[in-house]
Design a protein around this motif. Structure first.
Motif, PDB file in Angstrom:
ATOM      1  N   LEU A 383       0.806  -1.525   0.084  1.00 41.97           N
ATOM      2  CA  LEU A 383      -0.124   0.077   0.485  1.00 41.97           C
ATOM      3  C   LEU A 383       0.787   0.885   0.324  1.00 41.97           C
ATOM      4  N   VAL A 384       0.763   2.007  -0.865  1.00 44.26           N
ATOM      5  CA  VAL A 384       1.491   3.229  -0.947  1.00 44.26           C
ATOM      6  C   VAL A 384       1.474   3.825   0.057  1.00 44.26           C
ATOM      7  N   ASP A 385       1.873   4.766   0.774  1.00 40.84           N
ATOM      8  CA  ASP A 385       2.440   6.291   1.456  1.00 40.84           C
ATOM      9  C   ASP A 385       2.746   7.565   1.094  1.00 40.84           C
ATOM     10  N   GLU A 386       3.419   7.582   0.442  1.00 42.83           N
ATOM     11  CA  GLU A 386       4.284   8.607  -0.432  1.00 42.83           C
ATOM     12  C   GLU A 386       4.882   8.643  -1.445  1.00 42.83           C
ATOM     13  N   ALA A 392       8.356   5.704  -4.822  1.00 44.49           N
ATOM     14  CA  ALA A 392       7.485   5.721  -3.431  1.00 44.49           C
ATOM     15  C   ALA A 392       7.867   4.975  -2.587  1.00 44.49           C
ATOM     16  N   ILE A 393       7.179   5.638  -1.564  1.00 49.93           N
ATOM     17  CA  ILE A 393       7.506   4.543  -0.489  1.00 49.93           C
ATOM     18  C   ILE A 393       6.233   4.053   0.504  1.00 49.93           C
ATOM     19  N   ALA A 394       6.155   2.530   0.555  1.00 50.46           N
ATOM     20  CA  ALA A 394       4.889   1.947   0.550  1.00 50.46           C
ATOM     21  C   ALA A 394       5.087   0.761   2.263  1.00 50.46           C
ATOM     22  N   THR A 413       7.130   6.285  -9.109  1.00 51.80           N
ATOM     23  CA  THR A 413       7.082   7.519  -9.299  1.00 51.80           C
ATOM     24  C   THR A 413       5.811   7.918 -10.151  1.00 51.80           C
ATOM     25  N   GLU A 414       5.621   7.114 -11.180  1.00 51.68           N
ATOM     26  CA  GLU A 414       3.979   7.143 -11.407  1.00 51.68           C
ATOM     27  C   GLU A 414       2.442   6.947 -10.127  1.00 51.68           C
ATOM     28  N   LEU A 415       3.337   6.695  -9.402  1.00 53.63           N
ATOM     29  CA  LEU A 415       2.176   5.792  -8.620  1.00 53.63           C
ATOM     30  C   LEU A 415       1.125   6.499  -7.895  1.00 53.63           C
ATOM     31  N   LYS A 416       0.273   6.955  -6.944  1.00 53.42           N
ATOM     32  CA  LYS A 416      -0.212   7.469  -5.974  1.00 53.42           C
ATOM     33  C   LYS A 416      -0.405   7.588  -4.722  1.00 53.42           C
TER      34      LYS A 416
END
Length: 439
Positions: A383-386, A392-394, A413-416
């Motif tokens: 689950l992506v946090d940042e 991304a940090i998940a 980088t493209e994740l939300k």
């Protein structure tokens, strides 16, 4: 039908006690801005408060429910008839919800579920899901207040009182609202999650018109049906904790258990007045892992408790070595104003406490590093946090926010924020993982 407020019709049958119940429900409805309709036609839904004392009262109540269904169609049933098995559902399967008597909270939960109060952005001070301090994609759900235990190092019962469990319907309604608002992970918290419902003798409540026991296993199962991750925190190792492990194995809730063991030596646990301390913890951990091989076990320990000998501390180290817990938090004992442990003899000098703490954490770091290394080459869901320009940090199912590790995704980088994605683990260290997005 009013444009300015939601209208509720009300039918009240039965004795004065039922009348008082009706008054409580009507008071809550008006306080929350609902209008009370005098006719079936103008009502958005109808609440029928029933009597179930004698046969004629049962017949009258069933007739009233039937009339409300025919004239309006949306009916919530409460009162004594609701407590008499499933007679209402069998006679009138189309009712929206059924509760027993003295159930103002459950009735309001059902009204909220089937007729949410119109949210006015100009006059309402809070959004529909309430004000929250966590990010939008995860939320804490507190299921009870207070605690029945009297651990000698803790003063929570004197601050918050004995255990008071929230009505299960109210908890589930809150969870539903959170998921509807975009929350992807529900973190269940309380002082003692496995004691949920003890104070009300595991009373049966209602959610969505169906009976639901006020008990951790049933609550976890119901929450698991909402489609979000469900993570259990602060679970004392009572025997019935074994029941939630199959739910984890089935994927209903996250395979994650936060159990504050606090120590491994029986004498120290007795001095701490810890509940369930005599359980065969190592045997149960083995059993949990057999049932659910993916389970992540987190715990906390206190070192340097008054009177703790070197041998007793080494017993704790042996336990940690054998248990191989995934996540461990440890603290040197410190006196808290009002805690009864302050009066115990043989307080440990701070330098000895710190030395023991360092030894324990060094051992745990080795265990953690070894366990995380085995994840390299595996695909996991996170689950992506940042998200920023570096990636991304998940978090995985093994990681609670702010206390456990993280998963760094370089090509993310493209994740939300709030995305759930599959990643391939490429590297690890003592606490964290590195991974690549599986495309």
């Amino acid at each position: 039908m009013s444009n300015t407020s939601r209208q509720v019709g009300f039918v009240s049958l039965g004795c004065p006690k039922a009348t008082v119940d009706s008054e409580h429900i009507l008071t809550r409805l008006r306080a929350e801005g609902y209008g009370i309709s005098a006719s079936y036609q103008d009502a958005d839904l109808v609440v029928v408060n029933t009597c179930g004392f004698i046969d004629s009262a049962v017949a009258e109540s069933l007739d009233a429910i039937g009339e409300a269904l025919q004239e309006n169609g949306k009916v919530i049933v409460t009162g004594c008839l609701g407590a008499k098995g499933d007679i209402v559902q069998k006679t009138h399967p189309k009712v929206l919800a059924v509760t027993g008597p003295h159930a103002t909270d459950e009735v309001m939960a059902a009204v909220h579920a089937h007729l949410p109060k119109l949210h006015d952005p100009y006059t309402d001070l809070v959004p529909p899901q309430g004000i929250r301090l966590t990010p939008r994609h995860y939320a804490y759900v507190k299921i009870s207040e207070g605690c029945n235990h009297r651990c000698t190092f803790c003063i929570i019962p004197s601050l918050r009182g004995d255990l008071v469990s929230r009505p299960v319907g109210e908890v589930m309604l809150e969870a539903e609202k959170l998921v509807a608002s975009g929350v992807k992970e529900l973190l269940v918290i309380s002082q003692d999650t496995s004691a949920y419902g003890v104070d009300v003798k595991y009373r049966t409540g209602f959610w969505g018109g169906k009976p639901l026991k006020t008990r951790m296993t049933e609550l976890a199962d119901a929450m698991g049906s909402l489609g979000a991750w469900v993570r259990l925190h602060y679970v004392y190792p009572y025997p019935h904790v074994d029941e939630v492990i199959p739910l984890m194995a089935e994927g209903k809730i996250l395979p994650y258990l936060d159990i504050p063991f606090q120590h491994a030596n029986q004498r120290i646990l007795k001095l701490m007045k810890r509940p369930a301390s005599s359980e065969n913890v190592l045997g149960r951990i083995k059993q949990w892992r057999e049932t659910c091989p993916d389970i992540t076990l987190r715990s906390t320990f206190i070192v340097g408790f008054p009177g703790e000998t070197e041998e007793e501390f080494e017993e704790l180290l042996d336990f940690i070595e054998e248990a191989k817990l995934d996540r461990v938090g440890a603290f040197a004992y410190s006196p808290v104003d009002g805690a009864s442990a302050n009066a115990l003899p043989d307080h440990i000098p701070p330098e000895v406490q710190q030395e023991r703490l360092a030894r324990l954490m060094l051992l745990q770091e080795e265990i953690s590093e070894e366990k995380l290394r085995t994840k390299i080459g595996k695909t996991i869901t996170v689950l992506v946090d940042e998200v920023d320009e570096e990636g991304a940090i998940a978090r995985s199912s093994a990681d609670a926010p702010e206390i456990d590790g993280q998963v760094y995704i370089d090509n993310g980088t493209e994740l939300k924020v709030g995305d759930k994605v599959d990643v391939l683990v490429t590297d690890s260290d003592t606490h964290d993982l590195w991974a690549e997005l599986v495309k």
